[in-house]
Design an enzyme around this catalytic site. Structure first.
Site, PDB file in Angstrom:
ATOM      1  N   HIS A  68       0.717  -1.551   0.047  1.00 19.32           N
ATOM      2  CA  HIS A  68       0.240  -0.184   0.578  1.00 19.32           C
ATOM      3  C   HIS A  68       0.669   1.448  -0.030  1.00 19.32           C
ATOM      4  CE1 HIS A  68      -3.237  -3.223   0.619  1.00 19.32           C
ATOM      5  NE2 HIS A  68      -4.077  -1.832   0.552  1.00 19.32           N
ATOM      6  N   LYS A 179     -28.803   3.437  18.031  1.00 22.81           N
ATOM      7  CA  LYS A 179     -27.903   3.782  19.435  1.00 22.81           C
ATOM      8  C   LYS A 179     -29.185   4.903  19.540  1.00 22.81           C
ATOM      9  CE  LYS A 179     -25.178   4.454  23.010  1.00 22.81           C
ATOM     10  NZ  LYS A 179     -23.727   3.123  23.374  1.00 22.81           N
ATOM     11  N   LYS A 190     -27.060  29.706  17.465  1.00 25.23           N
ATOM     12  CA  LYS A 190     -28.172  30.383  16.541  1.00 25.23           C
ATOM     13  C   LYS A 190     -29.337  30.380  17.129  1.00 25.23           C
ATOM     14  CE  LYS A 190     -28.362  32.101  11.157  1.00 25.23           C
ATOM     15  NZ  LYS A 190     -27.997  31.421   9.885  1.00 25.23           N
ATOM     16  N   THR A 239     -21.660   1.345  18.438  1.00 24.11           N
ATOM     17  CA  THR A 239     -22.597   2.490  19.157  1.00 24.11           C
ATOM     18  C   THR A 239     -22.018   3.321  19.358  1.00 24.11           C
ATOM     19  OG1 THR A 239     -23.903   1.413  20.241  1.00 24.11           O
ATOM     20  CG2 THR A 239     -24.905   0.698  18.314  1.00 24.11           C
TER      21      THR A 239
END
EC number: 4.1.1.97
Length: 494
Positions: A68, A179, A190, A239
């Protein structure tokens, strides 16, 4: 694109040529996989190819890892690696960034004896840089196993790029995980301003000083099948990681509504984890109300102290799925839940079927206590994100509309009540396509019928069971009511 049938019918050499680049410069894996046919699905093919690597000896695995390229460098690599790194932004590094990646890669190779490997699809150069820094602190064996995991992920992505399962006749199974109860709180989001004001409500916006949301996240995709069938967690996003992902993205969210936050998180999930096919997000608002404050001898509203509300709550649901390189919103709706309203008079229930099973007396003027869940859908889902606040429908406005219609209407039934509430909502907000109701009758039982000198009565909680109604009010219903009102107005003038 190839189908499973195409791959299963190829001779060994053709299959090797087709799949030879799935594992970097290691066509031997594709060649050996020919003997493992037939492949029943993309997941089955991926499982068999990774199984070949897992069964190989340590030296062969190390050789695969060393084939790789070093991420962020300009050394020769396969066409697939070039494309993947360019998509992650590694092909356009500034000179200083390039030198930083080169130094870190050399440091990593010197420390572990093999290159740093990461499945970069869906990641940014910042993500990759942070991962490289973090993994430099690992032990060699940990990094060796992590390198193989990343290679398996890369293989999955490359297979998905050249194989389609379209046209396969097997029934899709239920397969998802996720989850729940992901609580996230944000201060000084905001503010929501510029909403359309309506006569039935004083709501004009939210300051969003304290915002809370309870998120449920559910993801799906064929890539997760091995985790169920083989206990192979190679492509599983824990999760706990989902929880962290959601909570941390609340910090970077620049919008004003829960609907917009779910849209933002859904896209970030699918962009980050390209093997996820579907995502369903549910966000239940946790409202906070500003408390009174006595300042400078005047009673005002505190800008610092808030009380968590235990009244009705709003919820948003968004479902998205991946189709090629496109993310499509397949369902989106907003909802106000557990709105409990009692009207002490002006309600009747008469004229229903009376037979040998009927014990309920008719009542021409009764109190009526209803529980309401009201949901609404937009014609254009973008309106729910409040990018144009004037087209956003706030749960507070829906709540106030419901109570106003309840006040105005001589209520012959809950069915008729929810119908007229829905028509009024659609009349005020033409950007909506429909409004759906889940209602329950919790009208009290009478204990004391008459109180001397008072028009009041004494009641208690009703005995179970309770009655309920489900109904959707459509745009066509609202138009019919509008026409009826116009005809009534013309007849009065005549």
């Amino acid at each position: 694109m190839f189908t499973m049938d195409d791959l299963n019918q190829m001779d060994t050499q053709t299959l090797t040529d087709t799949l030879g680049s799935i594992f970097e410069h290691s066509s031997w894996i594709a060649e050996r996989s020919a003997a493992l046919r037939p492949f029943s699905s993309l997941s089955d093919l991926h499982r068999k190819m990774t199984g070949i690597v897992k069964a190989a000896d340590r030296e062969t695995q190390l050789d695969l890892i060393k084939k790789h390229p070093r991420l962020g460098t300009k050394k020769t690599m396969s066409d697939d690696s070039v494309r993947e790194q360019q998509n992650a932004g590694l092909g356009k590094l500034e000179q200083q960034e390039y030198e930083e990646f080169l130094m870190l890669n050399e440091h990593y190779y010197d420390r572990f004896g093999f290159p740093f490997i990461l499945a970069v699809k869906g990641k940014t150069k910042q993500d990759i840089h942070q991962a490289l820094l973090a993994r430099l602190e690992s032990e060699r064996e940990t990094e060796f196993q992590q390198a193989l995991i990343e290679i398996y992920r890369i293989a999955r992505f490359r297979l998905a790029d050249i194989i389609t399962e379209k046209g396969e006749t097997q029934m899709k199974r239920t397969m998802s995980y996720g989850k729940g109860n992901v609580f996230a709180y944000r201060t000084y989001l905001k503010p929501l301003t510029g909403v359309k004001q309506i006569p039935e409500s004083s709501f004009a916006g939210r300051d969003n000083t304290v915002v809370g949301v309870d998120v449920t996240c559910e993801i799906g995709g064929e890539a997760f099948l091995p985790s169920f069938t083989d206990g192979d967690n190679t492509l599983v996003v824990a999760t706990d990681s989902m929880k962290n992902f959601i909570q941390r993205h609340l910090a970077s969210y620049e919008g004003t509504t829960t609907e917009g936050f779910l849209h933002y998180v859904a896209h970030r999930f699918l962009d980050t984890y390209s093997h996820m096919d579907t995502i369903t997000l549910t966000g239940e608002d946790i409202p906070f109300e500003a408390m009174p404050a006595y300042e400078e001898k005047e009673l005002s509203t505190s800008r610092l102290v808030f009380r968590r509300s235990r009244n009705e709550r709003s919820r948003s649901v968004l479902k998205a799925e991946r189709s090629g390189n496109t993310i499509t919103i397949t369902e989106q709706y907003s909802e106000i839940m557990d709105l409990q309203l009692v009207k002490v008079s002006g309600n009747s229930f008469v004229g229903f079927i009376r037979d040998e099973y009927t014990t309920l007396p008719e009542d021409g003027n009764r109190p009526l206590f209803v529980y309401l869940n009201i949901s609404w859908q937009y014609e254009n889902t973008n309106d729910s994100y409040a990018s144009d606040p004037a087209r956003y429908v706030a749960a507070e406005q829906v709540r106030d509309l419901a109570s106003t219609v309840f006040h105005e209407l001589e209520t012959p039934s809950i069915q008729n009540l929810i119908y007229h509430i829905g028509c009024r909502i659609l009349a005020r907000f033409p950007q909506l396509t429909d409004v759906s109701f889940q209602s329950q009758n919790h009208t009290w039982d009478t204990v004391v019928e008459e109180i001397p000198g008072s028009k009041g009565k004494v009641y208690t909680e009703p005995r179970p069971p309770y009655g309920f109604q489900h109904f959707t009010v459509t745009r066509e219903d609202a138009e019919k009511e509008k026409q009826k009102a116009a005809e009534k107005c013309r007849s009065l003038k005549a």
